[in-house]
Design a protein around this motif. Structure first.
Motif: not given
Length: 97
Positions: A62-84
């Motif tokens: 799967r390909l996912v736009g970075v606008e849907h990712l919250d990038i933290h020091d130790d994790s990445v969270t996918y946000r399916d509603t609205g941009p990060a």
């Protein structure tokens, strides 16, 4: 998490160098805000004209736009509603041969 076809023409990170190597999230697991696992990031995809990472390829293809990712020091969270919260992702430059 769904596949985003608009990123099919991007190039993988192997031909590019991140300007900030600390932003290399390849191999990081991606989870929903509720903790559901979506897999791991296999590659980061570059828009050649903009010289920026604009998407990631997951280990299942799967390909996912970075606008849907919250990038933290130790994790990445996918946000399916609205941009990060803040989607200013890393700039890249072509690798020297």
């Amino acid at each position: 998490m769904k596949h985003d076809d608009r990123f099919n023409e991007l190039t993988g990170l192997s031909d590019w160098q991140l300007e900030n190597e600390d932003q290399d999230i390849r191999g990081c697991p991606v989870r929903s805000r509720t903790g559901e696992s979506y897999g791991k990031i296999e590659d980061m995809l570059v828009d050649k004209d903009g010289e920026r990472v604009v998407a990631v390829r997951m280990d299942d293809g799967r390909l996912v736009g970075v606008e849907h990712l919250d990038i933290h020091d130790d994790s990445v969270t996918y946000r399916d509603t609205g941009p990060a919260a803040d989607t200013r992702y890393t700039r890249v430059r072509a690798r020297s041969v």
